[in-house]
Design a protein around this motif. Structure first.
Motif, short mmCIF file in Angstrom:
data_model
loop_
_atom_site.label_atom_id
_atom_site.label_comp_id
_atom_site.label_asym_id
_atom_site.label_seq_id
_atom_site.Cartn_x
_atom_site.Cartn_y
_atom_site.Cartn_z
N SER A 87 43.85 68.65 -85.96
CA SER A 87 44.25 67.51 -85.11
C SER A 87 43.88 67.78 -83.66
CB SER A 87 45.76 67.25 -85.24
OG SER A 87 46.52 68.31 -84.70
N LEU A 88 44.00 69.04 -83.21
CA LEU A 88 43.59 69.39 -81.85
C LEU A 88 42.08 69.27 -81.69
CD1 LEU A 88 44.16 70.54 -79.02
CD2 LEU A 88 43.96 72.83 -80.03
N GLY A 121 42.11 72.38 -73.64
CA GLY A 121 42.35 70.96 -73.47
C GLY A 121 43.83 70.65 -73.31
N GLU A 122 44.12 69.49 -72.75
CA GLU A 122 45.50 69.10 -72.46
C GLU A 122 46.39 69.11 -73.69
OE1 GLU A 122 47.64 65.50 -70.00
OE2 GLU A 122 46.09 64.96 -71.45
N THR A 124 46.42 70.97 -76.22
CA THR A 124 46.68 72.28 -76.81
C THR A 124 48.16 72.64 -76.77
OG1 THR A 124 44.49 72.99 -76.07
CG2 THR A 124 46.00 74.70 -76.78
N ALA A 125 48.83 72.33 -75.67
CA ALA A 125 50.24 72.68 -75.52
C ALA A 125 51.18 71.53 -75.87
CB ALA A 125 50.50 73.13 -74.09
N LEU A 126 50.65 70.39 -76.26
CA LEU A 126 51.49 69.21 -76.44
C LEU A 126 51.67 68.77 -77.89
CD1 LEU A 126 50.22 66.97 -73.49
CD2 LEU A 126 52.18 68.53 -73.54
N ILE A 127 50.76 69.15 -78.78
CA ILE A 127 50.81 68.69 -80.16
C ILE A 127 52.04 69.25 -80.88
CG2 ILE A 127 49.70 68.96 -82.42
CD1 ILE A 127 47.03 68.57 -81.06
N ILE A 165 55.95 66.86 -67.84
CA ILE A 165 54.51 66.62 -67.96
C ILE A 165 54.11 65.33 -67.28
CG2 ILE A 165 54.35 67.93 -70.10
CD1 ILE A 165 54.09 65.22 -71.55
N GLY A 166 55.05 64.63 -66.69
CA GLY A 166 54.73 63.42 -65.95
C GLY A 166 55.98 62.84 -65.33
N SER A 167 55.82 62.20 -64.20
CA SER A 167 56.99 61.61 -63.55
C SER A 167 56.57 60.52 -62.61
CB SER A 167 57.77 62.68 -62.77
OG SER A 167 57.00 63.14 -61.67
N THR A 168 57.53 59.68 -62.25
CA THR A 168 57.28 58.70 -61.21
C THR A 168 57.35 59.39 -59.86
OG1 THR A 168 59.64 58.16 -61.27
CG2 THR A 168 58.16 56.76 -62.56
#
Length: 198
Positions: A87-88, A121-122, A124-127, A165-168
Motif C-alpha cells: 500500500s505504501l 515519502g509522507e 511512510t509514517a502515516l499508514i 500532522i496539520g493544524s489551522t
C-alpha cells in the motif's frame, strides 16, 4: 510560569465513513459546545476515512519487492506485512520505498536513524495496517489524510504519544500534543472522534 489548564472534553459521534464530510460532521456534533478559545482535535485516521483514503488488502496486487522489503520492518509496524508495504509502494513508488529502506539500514550502521521515514515519502509514517483503526475499518489499510485546513489532526503511536500532522493557523500544537498524550483517543473502539481542549 504556570502551565495552562487543559480540560479534555470528549464529543460523542456516530461512526464516520467515506460518505461523510469531516467539516460538516465537526460543525454538527460541536454546535453550541465550543467557543473561540477551544481547541478541537480529531484522530488523523478518522479524517482519512472520510476522504475515502483506505484500501482493502484483497484489492492489492502484492509485488515481490514488497514481500522482500516488509521483512526488514519490526513486526509491530504497519509496514511489516506485505499488504502494508505494498500500500505504501502504490502511493509513494516501489523503488523510492526500497531505496529509502536500504538507506535507512545504512544510516543505522553509522548511528543515524529515521532515514527510511524521511526519504520513503509522507505516507511512510502515516499508514495504518489492518486492525490499526476502529471497526468497521479494522479490515482495511488506512492511509494518512490529505492535508486540509479545517482541523488539527493527531496520530497516536503505540507508545501512547502523538504528534500533530496539520493544524489551522494560530494553534498551539505543543498544547494539543500534551493534552492528547495524557488522554488517549481510545483509538481501537471509540466513537469519540473528537476532543475539545481548553
Amino acid at each position: 510560569m504556570a502551565e495552562a489548564k487543559v480540560e479534555r472534553i470528549p464529543v460523542p459521534t456516530r461512526i464516520l465513513t467515506e460518505k461523510d464530510d469531516i467539516v460538516d460532521c465537526i460543525e454538527h456534533y460541536t454546535k453550541g459546545k465550543i467557543g473561540p478559545d477551544d481547541l478541537l482535535c480529531t484522530a488523523e485516521s478518522v479524517v482519512a476515512i472520510t476522504q475515502g483514503r483506505f484500501v482493502r488488502p484483497e484489492d492489492l496486487k502484492i509485488s515481490r519487492v514488497a514481500q522482500f522489503c516488509c521483512r526488514f520492518i519490526p513486526d509491530y509496524g504497519s509496514l511489516a506485512s506485505p499488504h502494508g508495504m505494498q500500500s505504501l509502494m502504490d502511493v509513494e513508488g516501489k523503488w523510492r520505498v526500497a531505496f529509502a529502506l536500504f538507506a535507512g539500514f545504512l544510516g543505522k550502521l553509522v548511528g543515524q536513524g529515521g532515514l527510511f521515514y524521511k526519504w520513503g515519502g509522507e505516507q511512510t509514517a502515516l499508514i495504518d495496517d489492518v486492525t490499526g483503526t476502529m471497526p468497521p475499518f479494522d479490515k482495511c489499510i488506512v492511509y494518512g489524510c490529505s492535508i486540509i485546513r479545517s482541523a488539527t489532526r493527531a496520530r497516536r503511536r503505540r507508545s501512547a504519544s502523538s504528534r500533530t500532522i496539520g493544524s489551522t493557523r494560530k494553534v498551539n500544537t505543543g498544547t494539543a500534543e500534551h493534552g492528547r498524550c495524557r488522554a488517549r483517543f481510545h483509538h481501537q473502539r471509540r466513537q469519540l472522534a473528537k476532543r475539545r481542549l481548553r
